[in-house]
Motif scaffolding. Structure first.
Motif, PDB file in Angstrom:
ATOM      1  N   THR A 178       0.858  -1.180   0.000  1.00  0.00           N
ATOM      2  CA  THR A 178       0.000   0.000   0.000  1.00  0.00           C
ATOM      3  C   THR A 178       0.893   1.228   0.000  1.00  0.00           C
ATOM      4  O   THR A 178       1.937   1.254   0.664  1.00  0.00           O
ATOM      5  CB  THR A 178      -0.936   0.055   1.231  1.00  0.00           C
ATOM      6  OG1 THR A 178      -0.150   0.057   2.430  1.00  0.00           O
ATOM      7  CG2 THR A 178      -1.870  -1.151   1.253  1.00  0.00           C
ATOM      8  N   VAL A 179       0.503   2.228  -0.770  1.00  0.00           N
ATOM      9  CA  VAL A 179       1.274   3.466  -0.869  1.00  0.00           C
ATOM     10  C   VAL A 179       0.354   4.630  -0.513  1.00  0.00           C
ATOM     11  O   VAL A 179      -0.792   4.692  -0.964  1.00  0.00           O
ATOM     12  CB  VAL A 179       1.831   3.673  -2.292  1.00  0.00           C
ATOM     13  CG1 VAL A 179       2.602   4.993  -2.380  1.00  0.00           C
ATOM     14  CG2 VAL A 179       2.733   2.523  -2.690  1.00  0.00           C
ATOM     15  N   SER A 180       0.848   5.536   0.311  1.00  0.00           N
ATOM     16  CA  SER A 180       0.077   6.717   0.674  1.00  0.00           C
ATOM     17  C   SER A 180       1.033   7.895   0.857  1.00  0.00           C
ATOM     18  O   SER A 180       2.252   7.731   0.860  1.00  0.00           O
ATOM     19  CB  SER A 180      -0.734   6.473   1.954  1.00  0.00           C
ATOM     20  OG  SER A 180       0.108   6.071   3.017  1.00  0.00           O
ATOM     21  N   ALA A 181       0.470   9.074   0.999  1.00  0.00           N
ATOM     22  CA  ALA A 181       1.281  10.284   1.135  1.00  0.00           C
ATOM     23  C   ALA A 181       1.298  10.759   2.581  1.00  0.00           C
ATOM     24  O   ALA A 181       0.339  10.571   3.325  1.00  0.00           O
ATOM     25  CB  ALA A 181       0.725  11.378   0.233  1.00  0.00           C
ATOM     26  N   MET A 182       2.392  11.370   2.983  1.00  0.00           N
ATOM     27  CA  MET A 182       2.501  11.950   4.309  1.00  0.00           C
ATOM     28  C   MET A 182       3.573  13.041   4.282  1.00  0.00           C
ATOM     29  O   MET A 182       4.231  13.247   3.241  1.00  0.00           O
ATOM     30  CB  MET A 182       2.844  10.876   5.354  1.00  0.00           C
ATOM     31  CG  MET A 182       4.192  10.208   5.160  1.00  0.00           C
ATOM     32  SD  MET A 182       4.481   8.842   6.330  1.00  0.00           S
ATOM     33  CE  MET A 182       4.452   9.703   7.908  1.00  0.00           C
ATOM     34  N   LEU A 183       3.742  13.731   5.394  1.00  0.00           N
ATOM     35  CA  LEU A 183       4.763  14.759   5.502  1.00  0.00           C
ATOM     36  C   LEU A 183       5.907  14.263   6.371  1.00  0.00           C
ATOM     37  O   LEU A 183       5.694  13.512   7.329  1.00  0.00           O
ATOM     38  CB  LEU A 183       4.166  16.032   6.099  1.00  0.00           C
ATOM     39  CG  LEU A 183       2.997  16.653   5.327  1.00  0.00           C
ATOM     40  CD1 LEU A 183       2.475  17.879   6.066  1.00  0.00           C
ATOM     41  CD2 LEU A 183       3.412  17.020   3.909  1.00  0.00           C
ATOM     42  N   ALA A 184       7.100  14.693   6.048  1.00  0.00           N
ATOM     43  CA  ALA A 184       8.288  14.240   6.777  1.00  0.00           C
ATOM     44  C   ALA A 184       8.280  14.761   8.204  1.00  0.00           C
ATOM     45  O   ALA A 184       8.123  15.961   8.438  1.00  0.00           O
ATOM     46  CB  ALA A 184       9.553  14.705   6.059  1.00  0.00           C
ATOM     47  N   SER A 185       8.446  13.843   9.163  1.00  0.00           N
ATOM     48  CA  SER A 185       8.597  14.235  10.566  1.00  0.00           C
ATOM     49  C   SER A 185       9.997  14.797  10.761  1.00  0.00           C
ATOM     50  O   SER A 185      10.855  14.729   9.874  1.00  0.00           O
ATOM     51  CB  SER A 185       8.395  13.025  11.471  1.00  0.00           C
ATOM     52  OG  SER A 185       9.422  12.063  11.250  1.00  0.00           O
ATOM     53  N   GLU A 186      10.247  15.329  11.943  1.00  0.00           N
ATOM     54  CA  GLU A 186      11.575  15.881  12.230  1.00  0.00           C
ATOM     55  C   GLU A 186      12.652  14.799  12.120  1.00  0.00           C
ATOM     56  O   GLU A 186      13.736  15.033  11.575  1.00  0.00           O
ATOM     57  CB  GLU A 186      11.578  16.498  13.628  1.00  0.00           C
ATOM     58  CG  GLU A 186      12.878  17.215  13.980  1.00  0.00           C
ATOM     59  CD  GLU A 186      12.806  17.966  15.301  1.00  0.00           C
ATOM     60  OE1 GLU A 186      13.856  18.388  15.787  1.00  0.00           O
ATOM     61  OE2 GLU A 186      11.682  18.129  15.827  1.00  0.00           O
ATOM     62  N   LYS A 187      12.350  13.596  12.614  1.00  0.00           N
ATOM     63  CA  LYS A 187      13.312  12.495  12.552  1.00  0.00           C
ATOM     64  C   LYS A 187      13.617  12.120  11.107  1.00  0.00           C
ATOM     65  O   LYS A 187      14.787  11.985  10.720  1.00  0.00           O
ATOM     66  CB  LYS A 187      12.760  11.276  13.293  1.00  0.00           C
ATOM     67  CG  LYS A 187      13.621  10.027  13.161  1.00  0.00           C
ATOM     68  CD  LYS A 187      12.979   8.825  13.838  1.00  0.00           C
ATOM     69  CE  LYS A 187      13.808   7.560  13.614  1.00  0.00           C
ATOM     70  NZ  LYS A 187      13.197   6.362  14.259  1.00  0.00           N
ATOM     71  N   ILE A 188      12.569  11.943  10.298  1.00  0.00           N
ATOM     72  CA  ILE A 188      12.759  11.541   8.900  1.00  0.00           C
ATOM     73  C   ILE A 188      13.473  12.636   8.120  1.00  0.00           C
ATOM     74  O   ILE A 188      14.338  12.354   7.283  1.00  0.00           O
ATOM     75  CB  ILE A 188      11.400  11.200   8.257  1.00  0.00           C
ATOM     76  CG1 ILE A 188      10.770   9.991   8.950  1.00  0.00           C
ATOM     77  CG2 ILE A 188      11.568  10.927   6.768  1.00  0.00           C
ATOM     78  CD1 ILE A 188      11.630   8.736   8.923  1.00  0.00           C
TER      79      ILE A 188
END
Length: 233
Positions: A178-188
């Motif tokens: 499964t592929v979805s979109a998200m925003l980069a966290s501070e760690k990533i």
């Protein structure tokens, strides 16, 4: 083996969601309130929440809070996504840097995805994957320890699929992705050298052997501007 505190909290929150404490789309309490409720530090609580976000169980909304994720429309994908093969096919050199690598008790999500039982152990490793030395994705892979007990760390971290086929004599089967979109966290953002809030493609994959036994549960986060998925029907 003692289960890490953040995994214990992950399990409790996941169970409470499944039992209906928070409905789909509901906002969960703030990190400070949950940290007080579980009597842990904000850092530990945040790690548990981030793990649930990475698994698609929770979703963050910038400036608003964290919510129980709703089901998404899914597009069936065919084939197994191998970062090493994809990178080499594009004429680039794949490499990886191991962030963590250890045996652990599985979380509830890992037990479900890998069809494990109480008492089973898993190898959990975190890696940054590179193409021509540019960071492309951060990956958390969980593998039943029984599958890789005869492989060494170099085999597993460099190319797991190749090691399983050539050294363990196992044949790979299909994968559910499964592929979805998200925003980069501070760690990533720090690990992948991008700005916090940058576009990220999240891939969750359960890979099976040819007999249908799941042997790998991977949560990967790709830099949106450096990677794209190509599907052929």
């Amino acid at each position: 083996m003692k289960v890490p505190v953040y995994i214990q909290i992950h399990n409790r929150i996941k169970k409470e969601i499944e039992e209906g404490k928070w409905a789909v789309g509901a906002r969960i309490p703030s990190e400070r309130k949950l940290a007080d409720e579980f009597d842990v530090s904000r850092m530990t609580l945040r790690q548990a929440i981030q793990t649930l976000v990475d698994e698609g169980i929770l979703q963050r909304q910038v400036g608003s809070g964290t919510y129980v994720a709703s089901s998404k429309v899914q597009e069936k994908m065919s084939g197994t996504t191998s970062f090493t093969e994809i990178t080499e096919n594009q004429g680039k050199r794949p490499s990886s840097r191991t962030v963590s690598y250890h045996l652990a008790d599985p979380s509830l999500s890992e037990m479900e995805k890998l069809q494990l039982h109480e008492g089973d152990e898993v190898l959990r490793m975190e890696r940054i994957r590179f193409a021509d030395n540019q960071p492309i994705c951060f990956e958390v892979a969980t593998i039943p320890s029984s599958i890789v007990e005869n492989l060494d760390k170099q085999d597993i971290t460099s190319s797991l699929y190749k090691a399983l086929e050539e050294k363990a004599g196992l044949k790979l089967g299909k994968a559910n992705q499964t592929v979805s979109a998200m925003l980069a966290s501070e760690k990533i953002a720090t690990l992948l050298n991008v700005k916090r809030g940058s576009a990220i493609l999240r891939l969750r994959q359960v890979t099976m052997l040819d007999d249908g036994l799941p042997f790998e549960y991977v949560r990967s986060q790709y830099v949106g501007e450096r990677f794209e998925f190509y599907l052929e029907r």
